[in-house]
Design an enzyme around this catalytic site. Sequence first.
Site, PDB file in Angstrom:
ATOM      1  N   ASP A  29       0.849  -1.188   0.000  1.00 17.71           N
ATOM      2  CA  ASP A  29       0.000   0.000   0.000  1.00 17.71           C
ATOM      3  C   ASP A  29       0.891   1.247   0.000  1.00 17.71           C
ATOM      4  OD1 ASP A  29      -3.214   0.540   1.002  1.00 17.71           O
ATOM      5  OD2 ASP A  29      -1.786   2.220   1.059  1.00 17.71           O
ATOM      6  N   ILE A  30       0.517   2.226  -0.799  1.00 18.10           N
ATOM      7  CA  ILE A  30       1.332   3.442  -0.933  1.00 18.10           C
ATOM      8  C   ILE A  30       1.276   4.301   0.333  1.00 18.10           C
ATOM      9  CG2 ILE A  30      -0.412   5.028  -1.881  1.00 18.10           C
ATOM     10  CD1 ILE A  30       1.687   5.760  -4.051  1.00 18.10           C
ATOM     11  N   ASN A  84     -13.004  -2.851   2.564  1.00 20.49           N
ATOM     12  CA  ASN A  84     -14.049  -1.838   2.651  1.00 20.49           C
ATOM     13  C   ASN A  84     -14.932  -1.946   1.407  1.00 20.49           C
ATOM     14  OD1 ASN A  84     -12.825  -0.817   5.020  1.00 20.49           O
ATOM     15  ND2 ASN A  84     -11.364   0.323   3.760  1.00 20.49           N
ATOM     16  N   GLN A  91     -14.361   2.641   1.353  1.00 19.53           N
ATOM     17  CA  GLN A  91     -13.723   2.269   0.083  1.00 19.53           C
ATOM     18  C   GLN A  91     -13.429   3.518  -0.739  1.00 19.53           C
ATOM     19  OE1 GLN A  91     -15.933  -0.519  -2.365  1.00 19.53           O
ATOM     20  NE2 GLN A  91     -14.138  -0.996  -3.618  1.00 19.53           N
ATOM     21  N   SER A  92     -12.193   3.622  -1.216  1.00 15.80           N
ATOM     22  CA  SER A  92     -11.812   4.774  -2.047  1.00 15.80           C
ATOM     23  C   SER A  92     -11.364   4.363  -3.441  1.00 15.80           C
ATOM     24  CB  SER A  92     -10.703   5.587  -1.370  1.00 15.80           C
ATOM     25  OG  SER A  92      -9.547   4.800  -1.184  1.00 15.80           O
ATOM     26  N   HIS A  97     -10.219  -5.094  -3.108  1.00 14.97           N
ATOM     27  CA  HIS A  97      -8.897  -5.319  -2.521  1.00 14.97           C
ATOM     28  C   HIS A  97      -9.051  -5.727  -1.076  1.00 14.97           C
ATOM     29  CE1 HIS A  97      -9.992  -1.051  -2.403  1.00 14.97           C
ATOM     30  NE2 HIS A  97      -9.390  -0.977  -1.215  1.00 14.97           N
ATOM     31  N   HIS A  99      -6.987  -5.534   2.340  1.00 11.87           N
ATOM     32  CA  HIS A  99      -5.848  -4.991   3.069  1.00 11.87           C
ATOM     33  C   HIS A  99      -5.317  -6.109   3.965  1.00 11.87           C
ATOM     34  CE1 HIS A  99      -6.850  -0.604   2.406  1.00 11.87           C
ATOM     35  NE2 HIS A  99      -8.059  -1.121   2.238  1.00 11.87           N
TER      36      HIS A  99
HETATM   37  P1  AMP Z   1      -9.723   1.683   0.378  1.00 15.39           P
HETATM   38  O1  AMP Z   1      -9.777   3.058   0.986  1.00 15.39           O
HETATM   39  O2  AMP Z   1     -10.141   0.583   1.308  1.00 15.39           O
HETATM   40  O3  AMP Z   1     -10.434   1.646  -0.950  1.00 15.39           O
HETATM   41  O4  AMP Z   1      -8.196   1.385   0.124  1.00 15.39           O
HETATM   42  C1  AMP Z   1      -7.498   1.893  -0.983  1.00 15.39           C
HETATM   43  C2  AMP Z   1      -6.047   1.779  -0.666  1.00 15.39           C
HETATM   44  O5  AMP Z   1      -5.315   1.938  -1.851  1.00 15.39           O
HETATM   45  C3  AMP Z   1      -5.543   2.850   0.318  1.00 15.39           C
HETATM   46  O6  AMP Z   1      -5.016   2.219   1.483  1.00 15.39           O
HETATM   47  C4  AMP Z   1      -4.488   3.595  -0.484  1.00 15.39           C
HETATM   48  O7  AMP Z   1      -3.392   3.990   0.294  1.00 15.39           O
HETATM   49  C5  AMP Z   1      -4.113   2.572  -1.538  1.00 15.39           C
HETATM   50  N1  AMP Z   1      -3.573   3.114  -2.769  1.00 15.39           N
HETATM   51  C6  AMP Z   1      -4.085   4.111  -3.532  1.00 15.39           C
HETATM   52  N2  AMP Z   1      -3.312   4.318  -4.604  1.00 15.39           N
HETATM   53  C7  AMP Z   1      -2.290   3.434  -4.530  1.00 15.39           C
HETATM   54  C8  AMP Z   1      -1.158   3.156  -5.345  1.00 15.39           C
HETATM   55  N3  AMP Z   1      -0.930   3.847  -6.477  1.00 15.39           N
HETATM   56  N4  AMP Z   1      -0.313   2.187  -4.951  1.00 15.39           N
HETATM   57  C9  AMP Z   1      -0.535   1.498  -3.822  1.00 15.39           C
HETATM   58  N5  AMP Z   1      -1.592   1.701  -3.018  1.00 15.39           N
HETATM   59  C10 AMP Z   1      -2.457   2.659  -3.356  1.00 15.39           C
END
Ligand code: AMP
Length: 111
Positions: A29-30, A84, A91-92, A97, A99
């Site tokens: 995760d970034i 999420n 969820q974003s 995915h 975690h």
């Molecule tokens: P969620 O908020 O549960 O949808 O999780 C999305 C996750 O994706 C978050 O923890 C972000 O930090 C991660 N994320 C977003 N863009 C990237 C990326 N380019 N590389 C790795 N992780 C990412």
Amino acid sequence: MSTIFDKIINREIPATIVHEDEVSLAFNDINPVAPFHVLVIPKRPIVAVGTMTEEDEAVVGHLLRVCRLVANAAGHEHFRVASNSGAPAGQSVFHLHFHVLAGRDFSWPPG
Ligand code: AMP
């Protein structure tokens, strides 16, 4: 709908990939919220647990086994898996995915 995770699958943007097979990809995760924070995703564009269908069952089961594999491979016997489903749940990125979090103690309930 294409997401940033499709770009990672297609190697259009970089990620630190820790596992890949025919149906899944796992990468750091970034914005890690634990010492170990890996995302396990399907290559198939499933949006969330909340939209998965019966046809997705085998893939989703595989993803959970990959969660264990990547945690164990990093030396973590104990870990948390979270997914999420939907914006109100946090969820974003709208590509399924899991975690995988490890390396510290976690509290319950989550925020
Ligand atoms: P969620 O908020 O549960 O949808 O999780 C999305 C996750 O994706 C978050 O923890 C972000 O930090 C991660 N994320 C977003 N863009 C990237 C990326 N380019 N590389 C790795 N992780 C990412």
